[in-house]
Structures are given as C-alpha cells and as structure tokens.
Design a protein around this motif. Structure first.
Motif, PDB file in Angstrom:
ATOM      1  N   VAL A 397       0.750  -0.906   0.105  1.00 56.73           N
ATOM      2  CA  VAL A 397       0.012   0.054   0.290  1.00 56.73           C
ATOM      3  C   VAL A 397       1.062   1.361   0.078  1.00 56.73           C
ATOM      4  CG1 VAL A 397      -2.143  -1.151   1.078  1.00 56.73           C
ATOM      5  CG2 VAL A 397      -0.210  -0.298   2.552  1.00 56.73           C
ATOM      6  N   ASP A 398       0.844   1.853  -1.053  1.00 55.16           N
ATOM      7  CA  ASP A 398       1.380   3.298  -1.219  1.00 55.16           C
ATOM      8  C   ASP A 398       0.568   4.264  -0.705  1.00 55.16           C
ATOM      9  OD1 ASP A 398       2.861   5.586  -2.036  1.00 55.16           O
ATOM     10  OD2 ASP A 398       3.132   4.740  -4.088  1.00 55.16           O
ATOM     11  N   THR A 399       0.886   4.625   0.417  1.00 57.19           N
ATOM     12  CA  THR A 399      -0.256   5.709   1.213  1.00 57.19           C
ATOM     13  C   THR A 399       0.136   7.144   1.013  1.00 57.19           C
ATOM     14  OG1 THR A 399       1.020   5.749   3.076  1.00 57.19           O
ATOM     15  CG2 THR A 399      -0.657   3.936   2.849  1.00 57.19           C
ATOM     16  N   TRP A 400      -0.716   8.012   0.193  1.00 56.32           N
ATOM     17  CA  TRP A 400      -0.371   9.386   0.151  1.00 56.32           C
ATOM     18  C   TRP A 400      -1.183  10.318   1.373  1.00 56.32           C
ATOM     19  CZ3 TRP A 400      -3.840  13.448  -0.414  1.00 56.32           C
ATOM     20  CH2 TRP A 400      -3.187  14.609  -0.622  1.00 56.32           C
ATOM     21  N   GLN A 402      -0.700  13.713   4.483  1.00 57.75           N
ATOM     22  CA  GLN A 402       0.459  14.930   4.767  1.00 57.75           C
ATOM     23  C   GLN A 402      -0.156  15.003   6.363  1.00 57.75           C
ATOM     24  OE1 GLN A 402      -1.845  17.531   2.152  1.00 57.75           O
ATOM     25  NE2 GLN A 402       0.204  17.872   1.158  1.00 57.75           N
ATOM     26  N   THR A 403       0.902  15.798   6.963  1.00 58.90           N
ATOM     27  CA  THR A 403       0.595  16.181   8.401  1.00 58.90           C
ATOM     28  C   THR A 403      -0.573  16.984   8.515  1.00 58.90           C
ATOM     29  OG1 THR A 403       3.230  16.615   8.512  1.00 58.90           O
ATOM     30  CG2 THR A 403       1.705  17.775  10.312  1.00 58.90           C
ATOM     31  N   GLU A 404      -0.903  17.723   7.539  1.00 59.52           N
ATOM     32  CA  GLU A 404      -2.377  18.410   7.648  1.00 59.52           C
ATOM     33  C   GLU A 404      -3.590  17.637   7.497  1.00 59.52           C
ATOM     34  OE1 GLU A 404       0.441  19.004   5.847  1.00 59.52           O
ATOM     35  OE2 GLU A 404       0.928  21.049   5.781  1.00 59.52           O
ATOM     36  N   GLY A 487      -0.602  21.116  -2.221  1.00 56.02           N
ATOM     37  CA  GLY A 487       0.736  21.390  -2.531  1.00 56.02           C
ATOM     38  C   GLY A 487       1.324  20.401  -3.519  1.00 56.02           C
ATOM     39  N   ASP A 488       0.444  19.475  -3.690  1.00 53.39           N
ATOM     40  CA  ASP A 488       1.181  18.270  -4.714  1.00 53.39           C
ATOM     41  C   ASP A 488       0.536  18.424  -6.111  1.00 53.39           C
ATOM     42  OD1 ASP A 488       2.972  16.835  -3.078  1.00 53.39           O
ATOM     43  OD2 ASP A 488       1.331  15.925  -1.838  1.00 53.39           O
ATOM     44  N   GLY A 489       1.154  17.930  -7.091  1.00 57.81           N
ATOM     45  CA  GLY A 489       0.620  17.642  -8.514  1.00 57.81           C
ATOM     46  C   GLY A 489       0.490  16.177  -8.426  1.00 57.81           C
ATOM     47  N   HIS A 513      11.470  13.822   4.286  1.00 56.12           N
ATOM     48  CA  HIS A 513      11.178  15.219   5.248  1.00 56.12           C
ATOM     49  C   HIS A 513      11.114  16.377   4.404  1.00 56.12           C
ATOM     50  CE1 HIS A 513      13.957  12.510   8.164  1.00 56.12           C
ATOM     51  NE2 HIS A 513      12.684  12.102   8.043  1.00 56.12           N
ATOM     52  N   ARG A 514      10.148  17.077   4.926  1.00 58.07           N
ATOM     53  CA  ARG A 514       9.616  18.205   4.198  1.00 58.07           C
ATOM     54  C   ARG A 514      10.572  19.371   4.519  1.00 58.07           C
ATOM     55  NH1 ARG A 514       3.184  18.810   5.018  1.00 58.07           N
ATOM     56  NH2 ARG A 514       3.703  20.804   4.533  1.00 58.07           N
ATOM     57  N   PHE A 515      10.909  20.241   3.770  1.00 62.62           N
ATOM     58  CA  PHE A 515      11.582  21.580   4.116  1.00 62.62           C
ATOM     59  C   PHE A 515      11.181  22.618   3.044  1.00 62.62           C
ATOM     60  CE2 PHE A 515      14.682  18.237   5.358  1.00 62.62           C
ATOM     61  CZ  PHE A 515      14.905  18.645   6.594  1.00 62.62           C
TER      62      PHE A 515
HETATM   63  C1  6R9 Z   1       2.632  11.476   5.756  1.00 66.28           C
HETATM   64  C2  6R9 Z   1       3.540  12.448   5.195  1.00 66.28           C
HETATM   65  C3  6R9 Z   1       3.688  15.392   2.937  1.00 66.28           C
HETATM   66  C4  6R9 Z   1       4.087  15.206   1.674  1.00 66.28           C
HETATM   67  C5  6R9 Z   1       3.030  15.361   0.541  1.00 66.28           C
HETATM   68  C6  6R9 Z   1       3.743  14.697  -0.502  1.00 66.28           C
HETATM   69  C7  6R9 Z   1       4.734  13.559   0.141  1.00 66.28           C
HETATM   70  C8  6R9 Z   1       3.549  11.704   1.176  1.00 66.28           C
HETATM   71  C9  6R9 Z   1       3.423  10.117  -0.385  1.00 66.28           C
HETATM   72  C10 6R9 Z   1       3.967  11.249  -0.863  1.00 66.28           C
HETATM   73  C11 6R9 Z   1       4.023  10.460  -2.914  1.00 66.28           C
HETATM   74  C12 6R9 Z   1       3.195   9.022  -1.183  1.00 66.28           C
HETATM   75  N1  6R9 Z   1       4.188  12.351   0.301  1.00 66.28           N
HETATM   76  N2  6R9 Z   1       3.171  10.318   0.865  1.00 66.28           N
HETATM   77  N3  6R9 Z   1       4.541  11.574  -2.075  1.00 66.28           N
HETATM   78  N4  6R9 Z   1       3.713   9.250  -2.458  1.00 66.28           N
HETATM   79  N5  6R9 Z   1       2.805   7.984  -0.744  1.00 66.28           N
HETATM   80  O1  6R9 Z   1       4.527  12.161   4.804  1.00 66.28           O
HETATM   81  O2  6R9 Z   1       3.414  13.888   5.710  1.00 66.28           O
HETATM   82  O3  6R9 Z   1       5.645  14.690   6.029  1.00 66.28           O
HETATM   83  O4  6R9 Z   1       3.447  16.205   6.006  1.00 66.28           O
HETATM   84  O5  6R9 Z   1       4.707  15.093   4.040  1.00 66.28           O
HETATM   85  O6  6R9 Z   1       5.053  14.121   1.300  1.00 66.28           O
HETATM   86  O7  6R9 Z   1       4.533  15.727  -1.300  1.00 66.28           O
HETATM   87  O8  6R9 Z   1       2.458  16.657   0.547  1.00 66.28           O
HETATM   88  P1  6R9 Z   1       4.144  15.128   5.508  1.00 66.28           P
END
Ligand code: 6R9
Length: 636
Positions: A397-400, A402-404, A487-489, A513-515
């Motif tokens: 499972v490739d889970t997309w 975000q923190t939000e 914020g993602d495409g 990690h987000r920066f």
């Molecule tokens: C849970 C987490 C969020 C950002 C998100 C996206 C990237 C997270 C992903 C993914 C591709 C996935 N992201 N999961 N991109 N496939 N399965 O990571 O939260 O640290 O807030 O980051 O991470 O760009 O917008 P966070």
C-alpha cells in the motif's frame, strides 16, 4: 471485542462504501464513530467550511482519546501486547507492554505531569528518543488534556526554541541522551541550549535512558524516575471537547518558518482508526510495525494512535535500518514475527544499495502486508520491495497523505484494491480528490494531470495553524477557495488511480522530510559570509530529492577558501535547523538569475541542479543572462 465500525472486505464493498461516504457524509461518519467510548455524543457531525478553513467534526461530543486507545480495550485485550519496543542495539533488552501495563504507565506519567502543575490546554513539548516513555508521555499528555507538540530529536537547539516559543510551551519532556546506530547524542544538552531562549518553560522532566550525567537546573529540571515514585498508576481521563486541541506538529511550508499544524480530538481519533484498520487490514493477532519516528506525523497516526485505537500490537524501534548492519529491519521482522510493515521509500532505496544477502538471509515469512509513505516511490524500489521483501505475495500500500490531513487519504486497501506500482491508487471513503488547473478549474475525466486538491472535509482535516489561523486559511484554503489545496501535483490514470508526482510549491522532500526552500535559505543567510542564497531540490538516488544551494558571498572566495566557507555554511544550517537539512551541494556564485523585478528564476536553477541545461526556456526577462553561463560552468 469492542464493537467497531466493520472493516471493508472486498473491492465491491469499497466501491459501495465510497459511494455512501460521498452521498451522505454525515451519516457515514456518524456510523464510523459508533463503537468508541463517548462521554457524550455529538450534536452535529460536521460543520464544513472550506473557504475560511473552520471545519468542525462531532461538535458537542465529549471524550478522551486515551480512554479509546487504552481503557476501552482492557476487558477484551488487557493481556494482549500493545507495545513492543526493540532497542537500537539488538543485544540489549526488548520491552513489551500489554494494554493493561501500558495503561498503568500512561496513568503514572499523567500523574507526574499533573503533580508538576500541567493543566488542560497547556502545551507540552517533547524532545525525546524513540523509547517507550515517548509513546507513554504523548498519551499521558492526551490523558490530562495537555496539548503535545513532539519535536523530532534531530532538530537543533534553535529549531526547538522556535517551536517551544511559538507554542508557548510551559513544560518540556526530554531524556539524558539517545542512541542512533553507533552514535550517542546528548539530548538534554541540546534542550538546555534551546531553553536559554524560551522564557515560557518552567519545568523540564528528564527521562533516564543512557545513564549519562546531565546538568539539572535547580528549580526547573526534575528526573522522571524521582517524580514517578510518588505517582499513582491510575488517573482519571480528562473530559475533552470534540474540538479541543489534541496536538500541534510543526511542519515546513513554502514560506518562512515551519507552522504548527493543529489536530483536535474526536475527528482525528475517528480518522486515525478508520484509515488504519482499512488500509492495513491488520488482524487481531498481528504484529504491526511502522518504522517512522514519533517526531513525524506518521509516527503519531500509525505508530501510536491508529494501532492503539484499533487494539493492535504496535512495534516501536529505537534504531536505524543500517545498524549493526543493513539487515536490521529484516532481522527485527523475523525476530518479532512482524505481519504488517510500513516504511519510507528512502529506507528501501538505501537498503537496496547494499548486498542482496542482507535481506535474503532472513525468512520474512510472517509478512503479509507492506506499506510505504512520505514520498513518491520509484519503480525500481517498488519492485525490489515487492520481490525481495514481500516475496511477491504481499500487497504494497503506497499511502499518500500529509501532516495536515491527519491520516491516509489516497491508498490501496491491502489485498482489496488493484495495485499499480508508483501509484497511490484510489481515495479512501470520505476523501473527494480533484485535479485542478493552475487557474483552479476542475479537470474532469481520467488520464489527466493537475494540482491535487480535496473538495470536501474529512474528519482528520487540519483545524488551524497554531496561533495564526490566517496562515492556515491562506495556505490551504485560500489558494483555491472551496478546496483544501495539497501543494502536490498528481496524475489520474486511465482507471482513476492517482499517482503523486511531487510538490508544486517551494517545498522539497528529502528522505521523506519536508523542508521549505525559504526555510533553508533563511538559515544559510544567517552565515556571516553570505549575502543571498537560493535553494532548490534535485533528483537524488537515495533521498528522493537532494538539497542544492546556490550562495552569493560578501566577498569573492578563492578556490582554496571555498571548502572552508562551505563547511561554515553547513555548520550554520545544522545549528539553525539540524543535520537533516544539510545541503548535498553548495555552489558559490557571484550572482543569481533574477528577473528585472528582482525575482529569482528558480526554474533555471532547478534545471542546472538537475544537470539539464540543454533547454533553459525563455531567459530573455533576466536582468543579467551572463550569470546563467557562469552558474552552469561552476555546477557541482
Ligand atoms: C505523511 C507524510 C507530506 C508530503 C506530501 C507529498 C509527500 C507523502 C506520499 C507522498 C508520494 C506518497 N508524500 N506520501 N508523495 N507518494 N505515498 O509524509 O506527511 O511529512 O507532511 O509530507 O509528502 O508531497 O505533500 P508530511
């Protein structure tokens, strides 16, 4: 077993459930919230506001999330393992807590907090290693209604101070030191340095872990083990409002300082539980392992809250994937009989680069489900994970999310949904994704690409950014009013499966990690040598994206001085943010490509960093096109 929302069992059921969640969201989420312990039920399921960003779930309800994580399970699962802790060094002792034991430890820690004057609504910052007391402390905060703000223990003193001050925290929880692979890090010393600039903090509670001597500031610092002696092992849970703050978690955005993402109690709880049980399909006797640190949102929702809400056995690992060797993950899986394993693509890529024997010498027979999170997974890593870890029998499972978003938004349900490598797949029930054009027009149909937005609230949606709602409104709800903007495409394939392409804003994703590029630039600009800088991401084999910094110095730097200046810049970044933000490449330049209006053309810098300078596009608006040639010549 406690009654709960049943999990989805088949793809037809997913489709039917999804339809119901869209046709009648309020009824759907009211049903999903049955089976929890509510002190009082809600009066309204949802108050939606995707324009102002004031979304509320289960208004009027009263509850405590730890009663749902712990007390609720005691009758049926009191003797079941709740938490397994695997230490950094495989030769040292593991720790295992049943639900009953974990409940006692949480109550005891909660009493220590109460005895130290922590009250409902107070913000408590945690800067701790991945030890059981971190999990316990987080839950202890929730038990008494204090707001936890966990700071990943790799951040610098300055970064801690920024977060503590933003949250106006009164209490900090930390430890003497931490293990990270072969290294030991003096955590308390970092906290001491941070707190020199944090007047709001009046108490520091220190958990002993390495047995190191530390400086204890009279009147401010106390040892947890001293405080715990007097603390009872029962503690009534504070009654919380559905929309009372549960936690703050700082995350980077495209502008300025990291912001404190706020999640509240009831919606987050329902969402963490619902997504956990449906995505991972964890069975009653499974051992589940999420490798994320509790300092990130994945650790919050899928190491701690989701598994405990669902009554699962969750494994917590102190160490790193490469210590004592690059077989450690697989050794831990065999040792504990892990059935469901959730990690980040960057970890897979780094292990892939080591001899295959590291994985082939373990059986991995217990595994049934694999997951990834944090960044896009490339095809090569997906197939390696599928073949050598999952032995071609475990769905990935490739889970997309975000923190939000608080929890998983787009993902296959393990063993139920169709899988397509590098595609997160379909939205979870309750999630209504859309693709937008840059102008905000919805793009209909499949086989399309656009900006990913969500057009209806879900229970885990961000409530605000701490202390500054306007910032949340602008960032998430202001870009395209009526939508939550991610914020993602993303691309929607011909079958409606989503593939996340990456950030479309100035956020870079390094090893998951987000920066914010602005955040790193601000740090670099603190260095005395520096006049100006521009940071971009570029593709990196292991980290996903690397950090490339273009820096203008005050004075021309000779070749022989360049190394010294670069080292000094790195030092500044490490001090301002932490080691995790170290740039991979620094290029000293005499100018940056700017438009006549003074805007840096990052597009050009990105191309240079990627090594693709054959077609730089239109550079005619540049103030000084000559600078581009110089930058290309000096590329690292
Ligand atoms: C849970 C987490 C969020 C950002 C998100 C996206 C990237 C997270 C992903 C993914 C591709 C996935 N992201 N999961 N991109 N496939 N399965 O990571 O939260 O640290 O807030 O980051 O991470 O760009 O917008 P966070």
């Amino acid at each position: 077993m406690p009654a709960q929302h049943p999990r989805i069992h088949s793809f037809a059921e997913y489709e039917e459930t999804y339809r119901r969640s869209v046709d009648n969201p309020e009824q759907f989420w009211a049903e999903a919230a049955e089976g929890f312990t509510w002190r009082r039920k809600w009066t309204t399921v949802l108050k939606a506001d995707l324009v102002g960003g004031h979304n509320e779930w289960y208004s009027g309800a009263k509850l405590n999330i730890t009663e749902n994580c712990l007390d609720r399970h005691l009758t049926a699962r009191g003797n079941k393992l709740a938490l397994i802790w695997e230490p950094n060094d495989p030769k040292t002792r593991q720790i295992r807590y049943t639900y009953r034991e974990l409940h006692q430890h949480v109550c005891q820690f909660a009493n220590v907090l109460l005895n130290n004057g922590v009250e409902k609504g107070d913000r408590v910052c945690l800067y701790m290693p991945m030890i059981p007391q971190l999990a316990i402390a987080v839950l202890a905060c929730a038990r008494i209604g204090a707001v936890h703000s966990v700071i990943f223990a790799g951040f610098s003193a300055t970064a801690i101070a920024d977060r503590v001050n933003d949250a106006q925290a009164t209490v900090v929880l930390t430890s003497d030191g931490l293990n990270r692979g072969p290294k030991q890090i003096p955590v308390k010393r970092v906290v001491d340095e941070a707190l020199e600039n944090c007047p709001s903090v009046r108490r520091v509670i220190v958990v002993e872990h390495l047995g190191w001597p530390v400086h204890m500031q009279e009147g401010r610092d106390v040892w947890y083990h001293d405080e715990a002696k007097e603390a009872a092992k029962t503690c009534p849970a504070e009654e919380m409002d559905a929309e009372d703050m549960l936690f703050i978690l700082y995350t980077s955005g495209s502008t300025g300082k990291p912001k404190g993402v706020v999640h509240t109690t009831a919606g987050y709880m329902v969402w963490a539980d619902y997504t956990f049980r449906n995505v991972f399909q964890v069975q009653e006797n499974d051992v589940y392992w999420c490798t994320a640190d509790i300092g990130w949102v994945t650790g919050h929702s899928y190491l701690l809250y989701g598994p405990l809400l669902s009554g699962a056995t969750t494994l917590m690992f102190e160490g790193v994937p490469t210590y004592p060797d690059a077989g450690r993950f697989w050794e831990v899986i065999d040792k504990h009989g892990v059935n469901v394993f959730y990690t980040a693509p960057t970890a897979i890529r780094s292990l892939m680069a080591t001899p295959l024997d590291n994985v082939l010498s373990y059986s991995l027979d217990s595994l049934r489900v694999l997951g990834t999170v944090g960044e896009p997974i490339n095809e090569e890593a997906w197939y390696w994970y599928h073949q050598h870890v999952g032995k071609e029998r475990c769905p990935i499972v490739d889970t997309w999310w975000q923190t939000e978003t608080g929890g998983i938004m787009i993902s296959a349900l393990a063993g139920i949904s169709p899988l397509r490598p590098t595609h997160a797949g379909q939205p979870l029930p309750g999630v209504q994704p859309v693709l937008l054009t840059q102008e905000g027009q919805e793009i209909e149909g499949n086989d399309q690409e656009g900006y990913l937005a969500i057009k209806f609230p879900w229970p885990g949606i961000i409530r605000t950014t701490y202390g500054d709602h306007e910032r949340a409104r602008q960032t998430y709800f202001g870009a395209y009013p009526g939508y939550y903007f991610t914020g993602d495409g993303a691309r929607r394939d011909e079958n409606g499966l989503y593939r996340i392409i990456g950030r479309v804003d100035d956020v870079i994703n390094v090893s998951g990690h987000r920066f914010g590029t602005a955040e790193i630039e601000n740090a670099i600009n603190q260095n005395a040598h520096v006049v100006e800088s521009a940071v971009v991401g570029y593709p990196h084999d292991v980290k996903g994206q690397g950090i490339y910094a273009f820096v203008i110095c005050r004075e021309p730097v000779s070749k022989s001085d360049a190394l010294h200046v670069e080292a000094s810049i790195i030092e500044t970044i490490v001090a301002e943010i932490g080691k995790i933000a170290k740039p991979d490449k620094i290029q000293l330049v005499s100018g940056l490509p700017k438009t006549r209006s003074g805007k840096i053309m990052r597009r050009i810098l990105r191309k240079v960093a990627e090594g693709d300078t054959s077609n730089l596009g239109d550079t005619s608006t540049l103030l000084d096109p000559g600078v581009v040639e110089e930058i290309i010549q000096g590329k690292k």
